[in-house]
Design a protein around this motif. Sequence first.
Motif, mmCIF file in Angstrom:
data_model
loop_
_atom_site.group_PDB
_atom_site.id
_atom_site.type_symbol
_atom_site.label_atom_id
_atom_site.label_comp_id
_atom_site.label_asym_id
_atom_site.label_seq_id
_atom_site.Cartn_x
_atom_site.Cartn_y
_atom_site.Cartn_z
ATOM 1 N N ALA A 1 0.820 -1.209 0.000
ATOM 2 C CA ALA A 1 0.000 0.000 0.000
ATOM 3 C C ALA A 1 0.850 1.253 0.000
ATOM 4 N N ARG A 2 2.081 1.146 0.484
ATOM 5 C CA ARG A 2 2.996 2.274 0.508
ATOM 6 C C ARG A 2 4.423 1.742 0.323
ATOM 7 N N PRO A 3 5.356 2.603 -0.092
ATOM 8 C CA PRO A 3 6.731 2.128 -0.257
ATOM 9 C C PRO A 3 7.323 1.744 1.092
ATOM 10 N N PRO A 4 8.125 0.678 1.153
ATOM 11 C CA PRO A 4 8.794 0.333 2.408
ATOM 12 C C PRO A 4 9.876 1.351 2.736
ATOM 13 N N ARG A 5 10.174 1.514 4.021
ATOM 14 C CA ARG A 5 11.296 2.374 4.393
ATOM 15 C C ARG A 5 12.611 1.747 3.933
ATOM 16 N N ARG A 6 12.682 0.410 3.998
ATOM 17 C CA ARG A 6 13.901 -0.242 3.511
ATOM 18 C C ARG A 6 13.572 -1.630 3.006
ATOM 19 N N VAL A 7 14.441 -2.120 2.139
ATOM 20 C CA VAL A 7 14.419 -3.507 1.675
ATOM 21 C C VAL A 7 15.757 -4.118 2.057
ATOM 22 N N GLU A 8 15.726 -5.270 2.716
ATOM 23 C CA GLU A 8 16.958 -5.953 3.109
ATOM 24 C C GLU A 8 17.176 -7.156 2.210
ATOM 25 N N LEU A 9 18.365 -7.215 1.633
ATOM 26 C CA LEU A 9 18.770 -8.326 0.781
ATOM 27 C C LEU A 9 19.963 -9.006 1.439
ATOM 28 N N SER A 10 19.863 -10.279 1.665
ATOM 29 C CA SER A 10 20.961 -11.055 2.248
ATOM 30 C C SER A 10 21.462 -12.040 1.214
ATOM 31 N N PRO B 1 2.327 12.504 0.339
ATOM 32 C CA PRO B 1 2.745 11.408 1.233
ATOM 33 C C PRO B 1 4.256 11.213 1.272
ATOM 34 N N ASP B 2 4.921 11.269 0.111
ATOM 35 C CA ASP B 2 6.372 11.097 0.090
ATOM 36 C C ASP B 2 7.056 12.153 0.938
ATOM 37 N N LEU B 3 6.662 13.406 0.741
ATOM 38 C CA LEU B 3 7.295 14.486 1.488
ATOM 39 C C LEU B 3 7.064 14.336 2.985
ATOM 40 N N LEU B 4 5.822 14.104 3.383
ATOM 41 C CA LEU B 4 5.528 14.004 4.815
ATOM 42 C C LEU B 4 6.224 12.806 5.442
ATOM 43 N N ASP B 5 6.328 11.698 4.723
ATOM 44 C CA ASP B 5 6.983 10.526 5.298
ATOM 45 C C ASP B 5 8.466 10.789 5.512
ATOM 46 N N CYS C 1 -2.569 6.724 3.408
ATOM 47 C CA CYS C 1 -2.266 8.092 2.957
ATOM 48 C C CYS C 1 -1.836 8.100 1.493
ATOM 49 N N TRP C 2 -1.049 7.091 1.107
ATOM 50 C CA TRP C 2 -0.651 6.988 -0.304
ATOM 51 C C TRP C 2 -1.877 6.706 -1.182
ATOM 52 N N GLN C 3 -2.715 5.798 -0.726
ATOM 53 C CA GLN C 3 -3.886 5.451 -1.521
ATOM 54 C C GLN C 3 -4.819 6.642 -1.686
ATOM 55 N N GLN C 4 -4.910 7.459 -0.661
ATOM 56 C CA GLN C 4 -5.831 8.599 -0.722
ATOM 57 C C GLN C 4 -5.344 9.677 -1.677
ATOM 58 N N TRP C 5 -4.083 10.078 -1.544
ATOM 59 C CA TRP C 5 -3.609 11.241 -2.301
ATOM 60 C C TRP C 5 -3.020 10.888 -3.652
ATOM 61 N N ARG C 6 -2.890 9.615 -3.951
ATOM 62 C CA ARG C 6 -2.442 9.229 -5.287
ATOM 63 C C ARG C 6 -3.576 8.681 -6.134
ATOM 64 N N THR C 7 -4.782 8.773 -5.622
ATOM 65 C CA THR C 7 -5.937 8.355 -6.396
ATOM 66 C C THR C 7 -6.188 9.357 -7.520
ATOM 67 N N PRO C 8 -6.302 8.905 -8.750
ATOM 68 C CA PRO C 8 -6.567 9.837 -9.853
ATOM 69 C C PRO C 8 -7.822 10.666 -9.590
ATOM 70 N N GLY C 9 -7.715 11.949 -9.823
ATOM 71 C CA GLY C 9 -8.845 12.839 -9.623
ATOM 72 C C GLY C 9 -8.905 13.468 -8.247
ATOM 73 N N ASN C 10 -8.119 12.942 -7.290
ATOM 74 C CA ASN C 10 -8.103 13.517 -5.944
ATOM 75 C C ASN C 10 -6.992 14.570 -5.882
ATOM 76 N N ALA C 11 -7.274 15.728 -6.460
ATOM 77 C CA ALA C 11 -6.252 16.773 -6.590
ATOM 78 C C ALA C 11 -6.735 18.102 -6.027
ATOM 79 N N ASP C 12 -7.562 18.056 -5.003
ATOM 80 C CA ASP C 12 -8.067 19.271 -4.373
ATOM 81 C C ASP C 12 -7.004 19.827 -3.434
ATOM 82 N N HIS C 13 -6.372 20.937 -3.835
ATOM 83 C CA HIS C 13 -5.296 21.508 -3.042
ATOM 84 C C HIS C 13 -5.780 21.975 -1.674
#
Length: 508
Positions: A112-121, A338-342, A448-460
């Motif tokens: 639903a949102r980007p992870p803070r990190r991805v761990e590869l071992s 969402p990206d900025l606030l996170d 938060c990502w789902q809400q503000w990245r929904t197409p058409g949801n651009a009310d400033h």
Amino acid sequence: MKQGPLHSVDSSDDVSGHTDLPSCGPLPTRTGVTGPAPEEPLGVVAVGPAGAERRTVLATLLGLDPVMLTVPAGSWLVVRHAKVPTRAAFVPGYRQPYSYGADRDAAGPALARPPRRVELSVAEPLLRHFTLIDTPDTGMLGAAGVRVLLDAVGRAGALLFVIAADQAFTGTELNLLAEVAPTGVEVTFAVTPGAAGWGPSGECAASAGTFASPDEVDPVAVTVEAHRAALLAAVPALAGARWFPVDGAASAADLRRALVGWSAGEGLQRASVDPPVLPGQHDRVAVVADPGDWAEQLDRQARSCSQRIRQHLALELANIHLRAVQEIVFGVGCPGLPDLLDREMAALSLLATVQCDHAVRGILADAAARVLGAAPAEGVRRRIATAVQYGLADHRNGGDLDRVLLITSTAGVANLTGTDAIDALAGYPTRSRDEVLPPVAVALSGGCWQQWRTPGNADHNAARAWSQRALREVELGLSREISRRFEVIRLSLGAVLSDAVDHGILLA
């Protein structure tokens, strides 16, 4: 525009009227590069602009397919050594990481949102020497992301900056390197071919004064020297940094040897810093006959530090609200909120953690000095800190201190407890913390990502109102959390020192 979210600060425990109030000391007002703890694992943090083929350089160093190093935009990649290959995504709001295959064809989980990190071992011998950390492109970091990056670089110990032949350093990158330059961090540069092969950009070529024809010079050497000259014109303190052209496995061998050599020296240096037995670690420590009103001073100092931190975080949140409005109106718009606030919440969490740790160390040292009659030795301080940690569970007011404040799509703040939940928020996690309190943790939920990245949801206007409400809730949540933390510190430390006063000797 409505007033910012932080127009009031709780002053119910205002202690400004006490003229003899013990000082909380100057609190850190921003985070930056700090020296690593001796037990901190060695790490190399890779940074650089988009288009510099940084992922390809790292894959070449590790002997992997670059596809295996792919992560969602904005996420950090932490590559560690392990016998069994694994790959997992750590997402704020979840206690357990999302696991997916470590082969090149494995698809990542639908998040639903980007992870803070991805761990590869992976079972790569180079990773026995250090952990490799790849960060988002420098153009995506923003001011908040740079502060988080500087903290990670200081703990890791080494910075690998990757830039292409046809690129030039930006102002943000030069400022970043200028902050790292005076520290003990090892800075290494890797230059990769540009879109048209080897050859510096016009700006870099002018800085190096390279006007000879291509037949008369080595284009690789000219490109590297041009980039070095352009950097040193702005950051002369990096004159000792090493530069490596990287174009394939053969040319990456020198860079690999240099990083391994650094890790050998750095590992020995860190091991020598932490002695096996600290002064005062096992000694009997006597208490002064009359420590005075140490308990009252502890009470006032704890409340003073709590109030100062809450006020400072309130101002930080007000500034974050202004930057959020700028992003909505003049930046990417609602999808970028969402990206900025996170990123801002990650930096705010780091700052709040540093301030709490700094204040608690000061409170502990001042109270112990009054009871013991002198500033405690490091071994004594650690004994007291350990005893205070044991006592926190008995004095917790309102629940667990391992708490994540998660901003929801309704502009509220939900609580998620547990050390695993906090660990999911780290871009580059700390293996162990030598502090009394757990870190402060704030992040955005996937909604938060789902809400503000929904197409058409651009009310400033709606986005600005939502961000104001959300940040106000964060302020209230942090205010309660900071107050609760210092209250349990006061109670636990008071119990430890009261026991010492009653027995006439420190038993911690």
